[in-house]
Design a protein around this motif. Structure first.
Motif, PDB file in Angstrom:
ATOM      1  N   THR A  45       3.989   2.538   2.662  1.00  0.00           N
ATOM      2  CA  THR A  45       4.904   1.502   3.002  1.00  0.00           C
ATOM      3  C   THR A  45       6.254   1.712   2.513  1.00  0.00           C
TER       4      THR A  45
ATOM      5  N   THR B  97       3.405  -7.799   7.262  1.00  0.00           N
ATOM      6  CA  THR B  97       3.535  -6.223   6.717  1.00  0.00           C
ATOM      7  C   THR B  97       3.722  -5.338   8.270  1.00  0.00           C
TER       8      THR B  97
ATOM      9  N   LEU C 107      -0.459   2.752   7.101  1.00  0.00           N
ATOM     10  CA  LEU C 107      -1.586   3.101   6.139  1.00  0.00           C
ATOM     11  C   LEU C 107      -1.298   4.503   5.766  1.00  0.00           C
TER      12      LEU C 107
ATOM     13  N   SER D 101       0.911  -1.210  -0.197  1.00  0.00           N
ATOM     14  CA  SER D 101       0.051  -0.080   0.041  1.00  0.00           C
ATOM     15  C   SER D 101       0.995   1.261   0.154  1.00  0.00           C
ATOM     16  N   GLU D 102       0.321   2.487  -0.154  1.00  0.00           N
ATOM     17  CA  GLU D 102       0.882   3.662  -0.100  1.00  0.00           C
ATOM     18  C   GLU D 102       1.376   3.969   1.158  1.00  0.00           C
TER      19      GLU D 102
ATOM     20  N   ARG E  59      -8.841  -2.877   6.150  1.00  0.00           N
ATOM     21  CA  ARG E  59      -8.217  -1.605   5.892  1.00  0.00           C
ATOM     22  C   ARG E  59      -6.906  -1.781   4.862  1.00  0.00           C
ATOM     23  N   MET E  60      -6.129  -2.824   5.410  1.00  0.00           N
ATOM     24  CA  MET E  60      -4.846  -3.109   4.538  1.00  0.00           C
ATOM     25  C   MET E  60      -5.459  -3.828   3.253  1.00  0.00           C
ATOM     26  N   ARG E  61      -6.482  -4.619   3.204  1.00  0.00           N
ATOM     27  CA  ARG E  61      -6.775  -5.197   1.883  1.00  0.00           C
ATOM     28  C   ARG E  61      -7.437  -4.250   1.019  1.00  0.00           C
ATOM     29  N   ARG E  62      -7.947  -3.320   1.346  1.00  0.00           N
ATOM     30  CA  ARG E  62      -8.644  -2.097   0.429  1.00  0.00           C
ATOM     31  C   ARG E  62      -7.698  -1.409   0.120  1.00  0.00           C
ATOM     32  N   SER E  63      -6.500  -1.102   0.863  1.00  0.00           N
ATOM     33  CA  SER E  63      -5.495  -0.081   0.521  1.00  0.00           C
ATOM     34  C   SER E  63      -4.367  -0.713  -0.406  1.00  0.00           C
ATOM     35  N   CYS E  64      -4.438  -2.075  -0.495  1.00  0.00           N
ATOM     36  CA  CYS E  64      -3.325  -2.702  -1.199  1.00  0.00           C
ATOM     37  C   CYS E  64      -3.415  -2.389  -2.608  1.00  0.00           C
ATOM     38  N   LEU E  65      -2.071  -1.899  -3.194  1.00  0.00           N
ATOM     39  CA  LEU E  65      -2.040  -1.823  -4.664  1.00  0.00           C
ATOM     40  C   LEU E  65      -2.237  -2.809  -5.544  1.00  0.00           C
TER      41      LEU E  65
END
Length: 524
Positions: free
Chosen positions: A217, A445, A455, A214-215, A421-427
């Protein structure tokens, strides 16, 4: 107090070089009498250990000094919301709760290659430079860790074999005009809508044509410079982890956790006491909806069960949310919620053995009442908890996240729905080569990033000046995530990590035995 105990106090004091006055001896015996007979030895050692830390001008110990030490040890009610040592039995004295806002802050100096403690006060509302420092400190933390990794460190002597297996990190700025493969370390940033860049402290950015996380990281990437000035990533991953003992050696006794520093002898003694504490266990529940009768009924069933066991738990950890409805601007029933917290106190107080031998720690959830939704979140407002505290005077209300030190073991508690939240934000979807379990990806992560919530600030706001409260460096022994997703447990590179699940929704909770780091996933 028996004559044998009196002689024992005198003997242990003489061994440590202290001469007790008669009134000082009586005061120590009064303190020891508050403990069960089986715990008298540990109570005496506890007080004498505290005495060892005092700067004494004489070996003669008087009553006033003992009274002052005893008052410090029993000062738990005044420590609500602060770093507090909770005890009342041998199990209680082993638990130290650290509020996030009491965690010391350190800056890394890349020139001297040392950490320096930030000694001035930290404002909640930082200036613009504080936001820049947030990213800079995160980058330097991982950079200094990476510099000690044998695969990414520069060889001391150049030879035809010196670069075998070495992947020296290049500053992004140095890639200008370069050809061939290079390794870089940088932060994934979205400088333009839909276009992601990799940047480091050299302030140069190159577009990423393929990515993974994600952004915000920090990644280590292997790639090639194209003619267009684009860095084409071939492989991308997190900075490698570092062994906890290796990190501690680099810190030279600095206290990153907030639970205090110990000498080698003290650490060995704590580890020995920890190994003997085979009966200690923590019961951890997330989503305790005090406004839901069904949830309170299930909680009473759990408490009834632990009331009847031979050795009751040392610590109950109740994590939010404590209301079935978010406490936002549309929430207008705070007075009712206050009374419901009082009923929760009555339910707990009805279990006499738990009240006598267990401690109760309350950690707010993301939708609980508070000044903001930014992390770290302060403890529950006193207005809501006053009624509960009338029934449980020694209850501890701490921040989210918060830390607990059990003898030598460091445990981090964090209540947040991180997996969703991590799954939604993953590129990009995570690789399934090693595992297809989303929880294991989440654990990898946060541990590799050394941060509980890597995040974007637009997804989860963080108080800029208190970002260090979410660090996982050096790596703790245990990470407890209160996530509403499915209950899970996973041991990763020696770190025990588990998710409690939602008690009010799924009736799940966890029993954790810190002595053996054993995790029991439980449910009604």
């Amino acid at each position: 107090m028996s004559a044998s105990t009196r002689k024992k106090v005198q003997r242990k004091s003489k061994i440590r070089g202290y001469n007790l006055k008669v009134d000082a001896l009586d005061e120590i015996l009064s303190f020891v009498s508050r403990f069960p007979n089986s715990d008298h030895d540990e109570a005496i050692d506890l007080l004498l250990d505290q005495l060892d830390h005092e700067s004494l001008k004489s070996t003669i110990v008087d009553k006033e000094l003992v009274q002052r030490l005893v008052s410090l040890l029993w000062e738990t009610d005044e420590a609500v919301g602060e770093t507090s040592v909770s005890f009342g039995s041998s199990s209680r004295s082993s638990i130290c709760v650290v509020d996030a806002f009491d965690i010391p802050r350190f800056h890394y100096d890349p020139i001297r290659k040392q950490f320096y403690e930030h000694t001035s006060s930290l404002p909640v509302h930082g200036e613009a430079s504080a936001k820049e420092s947030l990213y800079r400190d995160r980058f330097l933390l991982l950079s200094q860790r990476l510099s000690r990794d044998q695969h990414f460190s520069k060889p001391a002597f150049d030879s035809e074999f010196s670069h075998f297996g070495s992947c020296e990190i290049s500053p992004i700025q140095s890639l200008v005009g370069q050809t061939g493969r290079r390794w870089v370390m940088g932060l994934i940033s979205q400088l333009e809508d839909g276009h992601f860049y990799l940047e480091d402290l050299t302030a140069s950015q190159y577009k990423i044509t393929t990515g993974f996380f994600s952004e915000n990281t920090i990644v280590v990437a292997e790639g090639e410079m194209l003619v267009e000035g684009i860095f084409q990533v071939l492989t991308c991953g997190f900075p490698p982890l570092e062994d906890r003992d290796k990190s501690l050696k680099q810190l030279s006794g600095q206290d990153f956790f907030g639970g205090g520093t110990f000498t080698i002898e003290e650490t060995i003694k704590l580890e020995e006491m920890e190994r003997r504490a085979v009966n200690d266990m923590f019961v951890i529940l997330s989503d305790i909806w005090v406004d839901n009768e069904e949830a309170m009924g299930k909680l009473e069933t759990v408490l009834d069960g632990f009331e009847s066991v031979e050795v009751v738990p040392s610590l109950f950890v109740f994590m939010g949310n404590f209301s079935s409805h978010p406490c936002n601007l549309s929430f207008h029933t705070y007075s009712t919620l206050r009374l419901q917290f009082g009923k929760l106190g009555q339910i707990i107080a009805a279990h006499s053995r738990l009240i006598e031998h267990s401690r109760f720690l309350f950690i707010p959830g993301p939708d609980d009442a508070g000044p903001s939704t930014s992390l770290p979140r302060c403890a529950l407002p006193k207005y809501l908890t006053e009624e509960l505290q009338k029934h449980i005077p020694n209850a501890i209300f701490s921040s989210n996240p918060c830390r607990v030190k059990f003898y030598s073991q460091e445990i981090v508690f964090f209540r947040q729905d991180m997996l969703y939240r991590m799954r939604r934000s993953c590129l990009m979807p995570p690789s399934e080569e090693e595992t297809d379990d989303p929880f294991q990806h989440l654990v990898a992560t946060i541990t590799h990033q050394s941060h509980l919530c890597p995040l974007p600030l637009t997804v989860q706001p963080i108080i800029w000046t208190y970002d260090h409260c979410l660090y996982l460096y050096p790596t703790p022994h245990t990470i407890v995530l209160g996530d509403s997703s499915q209950q899970k447990a996973f041991k990763y590179t020696g770190i025990t990590c588990f998710n409690t699940g939602s008690f009010s929704i799924d009736s799940t909770f966890v029993v954790y035995r810190p002595c053996s780091q054993e995790v029991e996933l439980s449910a009604l």
